[in-house]
Design an enzyme around this catalytic site. Structure first.
Site, PDB file in Angstrom:
ATOM      1  N   HIS A   1       0.831  -1.196   0.000  1.00 42.38           N
ATOM      2  CA  HIS A   1       0.000   0.000   0.000  1.00 42.38           C
ATOM      3  C   HIS A   1       0.868   1.249   0.000  1.00 42.38           C
ATOM      4  O   HIS A   1       2.039   1.215   0.377  1.00 42.38           O
ATOM      5  CB  HIS A   1      -0.938   0.025   1.221  1.00 42.38           C
ATOM      6  CG  HIS A   1      -0.222  -0.226   2.515  1.00 42.38           C
ATOM      7  ND1 HIS A   1       0.029  -1.496   3.000  1.00 42.38           N
ATOM      8  CD2 HIS A   1       0.293   0.628   3.437  1.00 42.38           C
ATOM      9  CE1 HIS A   1       0.660  -1.424   4.151  1.00 42.38           C
ATOM     10  NE2 HIS A   1       0.834  -0.139   4.437  1.00 42.38           N
TER      11      HIS A   1
ATOM     12  N   CYS B   1     -20.465  18.477 -33.890  1.00 42.30           N
ATOM     13  CA  CYS B   1     -20.754  17.840 -35.174  1.00 42.30           C
ATOM     14  C   CYS B   1     -19.883  18.504 -36.235  1.00 42.30           C
ATOM     15  O   CYS B   1     -19.313  19.569 -35.990  1.00 42.30           O
ATOM     16  CB  CYS B   1     -22.235  17.936 -35.528  1.00 42.30           C
ATOM     17  SG  CYS B   1     -22.823  19.618 -35.849  1.00 42.30           S
TER      18      CYS B   1
END
Length: 648
Positions: A67, A181
């Protein structure tokens, strides 16, 4: 925080093939990176090794829990692997370890790693539980076993803590989105509106950035990105992606933002999207979620080129058309457009912009593929294609060259993009100290040299092909031209902004490059075909009132205005609600308008604008008649096909 909340399915590997402690640690670090828990593998592993140097994290009974509380950690999390054969990790009992849980905790904030470490150490002391984890055949079974054990041991405690907590309103937005777009006019804002409205309906806070024709608006801040649950990218062209590194991102077509807004928002709130990992020079992406097909990639890159090319074609085309309006043909027919000072000014200014059309197209296709390093190489390739330069013409200025045209520029754009990607691959093993030389020296010099050699060699083919197409366009007359107008006009209404629509539109803009009456006639047929659907629907709703709801009739004026502005997408809500009747009606109306435009020999030098460019349309009165007839035909068909709506 529960262990199962920190342990994602993608961060678990069962029966891992590792034999050393180093391999085990590397695999667990990789898993943390893959699910977006950490931003820097080297820094995080350094923290893990520092902890290991202070004493082994293998705590006996086959359990190992490395850890680190680390600056490299973005989100707290756990990664887990099982190694039934065992790995020597210097455990306290001298036995090999076979169950591994690596905990990653942010440097700032609560000691989440200590709580997770405490819980894991406790529940793993049960031999039956450990055996259940080691024997799990599927990751889902592995996680279910942990959930069951944790609930058994800490269920009451978690429940009490949950009850005691006073829910606080989350700062910032739960969901962020970007819409874009190719033309940046209709779909961009329709998708944004759909997402925002659905967010309000669901009670979910959402902010949408629009990458429209006027640039990015409502731009997402880094603070908002860091705080959100998930991000939606609904786009058919490139958007800036580096800022989303480490966040769950759902990438879809812009049309999905319109039609699947609820599904996308619900997924984003759950964080149900792949973690985005930014790679080096790739600053932009629009790939739809999952494996993107080759055809989809080509479409995306092409649309990026077309969308950036349009302002040059529109601005240049309209100024050139104005020059013809102001000129006196009788002075010198061969110099029409340049006979008077005012006409010459408009023709020259328009020509400057219009002549950038092909280099811009190629440059931004290449940039879509290879990011910024591809822009210069693509631009140069497009310019070479436009000029039609060959090896022969380099050494003999008397040789007549013919432009490679739109197709040559398309080829140059894709070639340049993939050439730069190849150069990036070839040079990726260079020392990191030379990284600055790659984009500043190697890519532009080597890229320019390679694109020049290839385009000089292949330009004769594209020159021949361009001339062949130009001759074919110029030979269009009578029934052939009317048939072409019928086809491309109808295509504009098949999917109203989708692939068929875009194919017809790109064909129209490509035809403008020839700067001939035939090319201008094609563009005129394309635009009038795209204007028909919203206008036809508006007319039908006024005439056949019993066939439309009150709401449909209320929105009809807006629909008509959008149609007059050449925004075909205004018809999408109607087509989506009644495709069987709306689409055929609109296709036939658009086909009629396109055919009539061709029959009347109407011309248009600008690829957009609707009624705003009618003053520069060739034969404008007949163009208006073509639009009116096509719209009426579509409206009558729609009125006849639809059934009356039930009165409420």
């Amino acid at each position: 925080m529960r262990i199962v909340d920190l342990l994602k399915k993608e961060a678990v590997v069962l029966n891992a093939e590792v034999s050393t402690k180093e391999q085990m640690l590397d695999l667990l670090v990789d898993l943390h990176k893959e699910v977006g828990n950490i931003k820097d593998k080297a820094a995080f592993k350094a923290g893990i090794m520092k902890r290991e140097s202070e004493g082994p994290t293998a705590i006996a009974e086959g359990i190992c829990i490395p850890h680190s509380k680390n600056e490299a950690v973005i989100n707290p999390g756990i990664a887990a692997i099982t190694v039934p054969s065992g790995v020597d990790c210097e455990a306290l009992d001298g036995e090999p370890s076979n169950l591994f849980f690596m905990i990653a905790a942010p440097a700032e904030g609560s000691d989440v790693h200590l709580e997770a470490l405490s819980r894991l150490s406790t529940i793993l002391m049960d031999p039956a539980f450990r055996e259940k984890l080691l024997s799990a055949k599927e990751v889902d079974a592995f996680l279910a076993a942990i959930d069951e054990k944790e609930t058994e041991k800490y269920g009451e405690e978690d429940k009490a803590a949950q009850t005691a907590e006073v829910p606080a309103k989350k700062a910032g937005y739960q969901v962020l989105a970007v819409t874009a777009c190719p033309t940046g006019i209709a779909h961009t804002y329709m998708a944004a509106e759909a997402l925002e409205e659905k967010g309000k309906e669901l009670g979910i806070s959402i902010k949408v950035e629009t990458n429209g024709s006027g640039g990015a608006k409502n731009v997402l801040t880094q603070e908002e990105i860091d705080a959100c649950d998930g991000i939606i990218i609904a786009a058919d062209k490139n958007v800036e992606m580096a800022r989303f590194d480490g966040k769950p991102v759902i990438k879809v077509k812009v049309s999905d933002g319109i039609h699947k807004s609820q599904e996308l928002i619900e997924r984003a709130v759950k964080g149900d999207g792949p973690i985005y990992h930014h790679e080096g020079g790739k600053a932009a992406s629009t790939a739809s979620e999952g494996d993107e097909s080759f055809g989809r990639q080509i479409y995306k890159h092409l649309m990026n080129g077309v969308s950036n090319m349009l302002p040059f074609v529109i601005g240049g085309g309209i100024l050139i058309a104005i020059a013809f309006l102001l000129d006196d043909y009788s002075i010198d027919p061969s110099n029409f457009g340049m006979n008077t000072p005012m006409a010459a000014f408009f023709k020259t200014a328009g020509g400057v912009a219009f002549n950038f059309m092909l280099p811009i197209l190629a440059g931004f296709i290449a940039m879509s593929i290879a990011d910024r390093p591809g822009l210069m190489v693509g631009f140069a390739g497009g310019a070479i294609a436009s000029a039609g330069t060959t090896f022969a013409s380099c050494f003999n200025s008397d040789i007549t060259v013919i432009s490679g045209g739109f197709l040559g520029a398309l080829f140059a754009g894709f070639l340049a993009g993939y050439l730069v990607l190849a150069l990036e691959k070839i040079t990726e093993k260079m020392p990191s100290s030379m990284d600055g030389l790659r984009p500043m020296l190697i890519y532009p010099v080597a890229g320019l040299l390679l694109i020049s050699v290839i385009m000089f060699a292949i330009n004769p083919f594209f020159s021949w092909l361009n001339q062949l197409l130009a001759d074919a366009l110029n030979s269009l007359s009578g029934a052939n031209s009317i048939l072409l107008g019928l086809i491309i006009g109808g295509m504009m209404s098949i999917d109203m902004g989708g692939p068929f629509n875009k194919a017809a539109y790109v064909f129209g803009t490509a035809s403008l490059a020839y700067q001939t009456d035939a090319g201008y006639m094609i563009m005129a047929a394309v635009m009038v075909g795209g204007m028909v659907p919203p206008i036809a629907i508006a007319i039908a709703s006024w005439v056949f009132k019993n066939k439309f709801t009150d709401n449909d009739r209320k929105t009809a004026p807006v629909n008509a205005i959008m149609g007059l502005c050449f925004i075909s997408e205004a018809a999408i809500p109607y087509a989506a609600g009644d495709p069987i009747h709306v689409i055929p009606s609109c296709v036939i109306g658009s086909a009629v308008a396109g055919a009539l435009s061709m029959a009347f020999k109407c011309t248009l030098m600008a690829p957009h604008g609707g009624i705003f460019v009618f003053p520069v349309v060739g034969n404008p009165l007949m163009y208006i008649i073509a639009l009116a007839i096509g719209s009426i035909v579509g409206a009558v068909m729609l009125g006849l096909l639809r059934k009356p709506v039930e009165s409420k």
